[in-house]
Design a protein around this motif. Structure first.
Motif, PDB file in Angstrom:
ATOM      1  N   UNK A 403     -67.390   1.936 -77.349  1.00 53.58           N
ATOM      2  CA  UNK A 403     -66.312   2.822 -76.906  1.00 53.58           C
ATOM      3  C   UNK A 403     -65.756   3.684 -78.027  1.00 53.58           C
ATOM      4  N   UNK A 404     -65.430   4.890 -77.661  1.00 55.72           N
ATOM      5  CA  UNK A 404     -64.678   5.771 -78.549  1.00 55.72           C
ATOM      6  C   UNK A 404     -63.318   6.014 -77.881  1.00 55.72           C
ATOM      7  N   UNK A 405     -62.250   5.733 -78.602  1.00 52.00           N
ATOM      8  CA  UNK A 405     -60.925   6.068 -78.062  1.00 52.00           C
ATOM      9  C   UNK A 405     -60.704   7.561 -78.300  1.00 52.00           C
ATOM     10  N   UNK A 406     -60.510   8.330 -77.248  1.00 54.80           N
ATOM     11  CA  UNK A 406     -60.375   9.784 -77.409  1.00 54.80           C
ATOM     12  C   UNK A 406     -58.908  10.164 -77.613  1.00 54.80           C
ATOM     13  N   UNK A 407     -58.023   9.648 -76.756  1.00 53.89           N
ATOM     14  CA  UNK A 407     -56.592   9.791 -77.055  1.00 53.89           C
ATOM     15  C   UNK A 407     -55.976   8.396 -77.019  1.00 53.89           C
ATOM     16  N   UNK A 408     -55.182   8.067 -78.025  1.00 51.91           N
ATOM     17  CA  UNK A 408     -54.600   6.719 -78.089  1.00 51.91           C
ATOM     18  C   UNK A 408     -53.610   6.478 -76.953  1.00 51.91           C
ATOM     19  N   UNK A 420     -73.318   6.208 -77.089  1.00 51.06           N
ATOM     20  CA  UNK A 420     -74.667   5.639 -77.194  1.00 51.06           C
ATOM     21  C   UNK A 420     -74.873   5.163 -78.631  1.00 51.06           C
ATOM     22  N   UNK A 421     -76.004   4.472 -78.920  1.00 50.20           N
ATOM     23  CA  UNK A 421     -76.168   3.894 -80.264  1.00 50.20           C
ATOM     24  C   UNK A 421     -76.083   4.923 -81.387  1.00 50.20           C
ATOM     25  N   UNK A 425     -71.206  10.819 -77.420  1.00 48.89           N
ATOM     26  CA  UNK A 425     -70.352  10.441 -76.287  1.00 48.89           C
ATOM     27  C   UNK A 425     -71.016  10.801 -74.957  1.00 48.89           C
ATOM     28  N   UNK A 426     -70.759   9.965 -73.965  1.00 49.43           N
ATOM     29  CA  UNK A 426     -71.407  10.132 -72.667  1.00 49.43           C
ATOM     30  C   UNK A 426     -70.975  11.417 -71.974  1.00 49.43           C
ATOM     31  N   UNK A 427     -71.823  11.887 -71.089  1.00 47.44           N
ATOM     32  CA  UNK A 427     -71.533  13.103 -70.323  1.00 47.44           C
ATOM     33  C   UNK A 427     -70.622  12.769 -69.134  1.00 47.44           C
TER      34      UNK A 427
END
Ligand SMILES: *Cc1c(COP(=O)(O)O)cnc(C)c1O
Length: 487
Positions: A403-408, A420-421, A425-427
């Protein structure tokens, strides 16, 4: 009130139901309602039906002869009302949850059943008083000044529209004869994060595209005061006086709060400051987040949506205006010279403060909520929504490879993206597919949105019943393609 059947010549019910039948069915409804409320976490979070199937079960030819009300209530409870989203389910994280409290349901029920209307003072002084009272209580809860006036609406869309009409007609200088009818429109500033319903209202209010100016938000999705300042500087003084700034106090996308104090400063004595707190306004009730809303007390108009984060069933928004008289200047249907004959001081005719004439009393649910639970409990419940989004953030950050946190976490909202590895970031397609599969499973519901072109998943965590395990299982399900495929 008498428990006896009404004596002749009047039958007990307008269309002929007996008192015994009324009482029996009312108890049945009470049981259905309480059973549903206490079991709402056991049902699918969301369920949509196929139009032909639902129509076959609920429609048919116009019933000509009397039918069986028990069977009709069962059809309502088991078919019509099971095919919907349960915004009060602890794993409803989509759009904006509506975790209604039971006291609010009781209040609304009373209002409907007693056919309470708050239109004129003479015709509804009790309900009108409740409306005056809950508007004052809301102001106190949110730390807003006691002066000014307000009105309850069906929701945020109409509350914002009501405020924009007042802004257009009254302007910063206040109502003047012919204003709004004869004066040209000024300019309206907003960021691209503004709720779409306000843009719709502006269109309906006759604003041309060239009069609606979008100021791109900064990296935190807030209105950059510097850019607003430059945009205002380009207006001639006359246009400035007729212009409006729409600030968001909690955007629906990320919970971002525009810098209200700075914006109020720039509006000065010229521009009307409207603050849309439909989503986030409730968070101003919590001491911890009140500073984020600093400046809200300077707004000329402001909106909050109690059916979102103040534990009310659907159908409750609220508009506040800072200057008493502005709503009536914008909405009263009576000519100025008749006003004195209509009402004495304190006798509020809400039919003259907003766009509805016959209007149901919407105050009872909120009044019952304040009276039953008290403000301290309400604040605590709002705070728990703020805390839950932080817990969700911790869960997401503990799996940085997924996971990437985009906005906290910000006042109950967090946005994030699958990775992905390689870290890409996913579409939108992937996010939408994951969200759709999760919704289909009935376990939880989340939505995806786009932030400056980047697709994100979004959790809105307003329900005080949500547990850490609800959050963990929901996030895990979104990460696990296999788990979603099998459900
Ligand atoms: C929900 C929302 C609205 C619209 O309110 P409704 O009650 O859905 O009509 C407007 N502004 C914001 C920020 C919202 O979150």
């Amino acid at each position: 009130m008498s428990q006896e059947p009404h004596p002749d010549p009047y039958p007990s019910d307008t269309l002929g139901m007996t008192p015994e039948e009324m009482r029996r069915l009312a108890h049945k409804v009470a049981d259905l309602v309480v059973d549903r409320h206490i079991n709402r976490h056991n049902e699918a979070v969301i369920r949509a039906g196929a139009p032909d199937k639902l129509l076959a079960q609920l429609g048919g030819k116009l019933p000509e002869a009397p039918g069986d009300p028990d069977a009709a209530l069962d059809l309502l409870a088991n078919v019509a009302l099971t095919h919907q989203q349960r915004t009060d389910h602890p794993r409803y994280f989509a759009r904006v949850p509506g975790p209604s409290s039971f006291a609010a349901i009781l209040g609304d029920w009373m209002g409907i059943a007693f056919n309470a209307a708050a239109t004129s003072w003479a015709g509804g002084s009790g309900p009108a008083t409740l409306e005056v009272v809950v508007i004052q209580w809301l102001r106190a809860l949110l730390g807003m000044p006691a002066e000014g006036e307000g009105i309850l609406t069906s929701g945020g869309s109409l509350a914002n529209q009501t405020a924009l009409v007042a802004a257009r007609i009254c302007g910063k200088d206040g109502p003047a004869p012919g204003r709004g009818d004869e004066t040209p429109r000024g300019v309206v500033f907003h960021t691209e994060q503004v709720h779409a319903s306000l843009l719709r209202s502006l269109r309906h209010l006759g604003y041309a595209k060239s009069q609606i100016r979008e100021i791109p938000s900064d990296e935190q999705f807030r209105m950059p005061a510097r850019d607003l300042k430059a945009a205002i500087a380009e207006l001639n003084p006359d246009v400035r006086k007729r212009s409006i700034v729409i600030a968001s106090a909690g955007t629906t996308n990320t919970g971002a709060i525009d810098p209200l104090d700075d914006i109020a400063e720039l509006c000065g004595n010229d521009l009307w400051l409207h603050v849309d707190g439909a989503y986030g306004g409730a968070a101003a009730a919590c001491p911890e987040s009140r500073t984020l809303f600093s400046g809200i007390e300077r707004a000329d108009s402001m909106v909050v949506d109690p059916h979102k984060w103040l534990f009310q069933p659907f159908g409750l928004g609220c508009t506040f205006v800072r200057r008493a008289g502005d709503l009536e200047a914008a909405f009263s249907m009576y000519p100025e010279y008749l006003k004195d004959t209509l009402s004495a001081p304190g006798e509020v005719a809400f039919g003259n403060r907003g766009p509805e004439l016959s209007r149901r009393s919407r105050a009872m649910k909120l009044w019952m909520t304040f009276k039953t639970y008290g403000a301290a409990r309400i604040r605590e419940a709002i705070q728990s929504g703020i805390d839950q989004a932080r817990t969700a953030e911790e869960i997401l950050r503990s799996k940085p490879d997924v996971w990437e946190v985009v906005t906290p976490a910000q006042i109950g909202i967090i946005t994030f993206a699958l990775k992905d590895p390689t870290g890409k970031l996913a579409t939108a397609e992937v996010h939408e597919q994951r969200a759709a599969a999760l919704a289909k499973s009935g376990f939880a519901v989340v939505t995806s949105t786009k932030l400056k072109g980047q697709s994100v998943l979004r959790l809105c965590t307003l329900n005080p019943l949500t547990t850490k395990s609800d959050l963990e299982q929901t996030i895990d399900a979104l990460a696990d393609r296999a788990l979603l495929a099998s459900s």
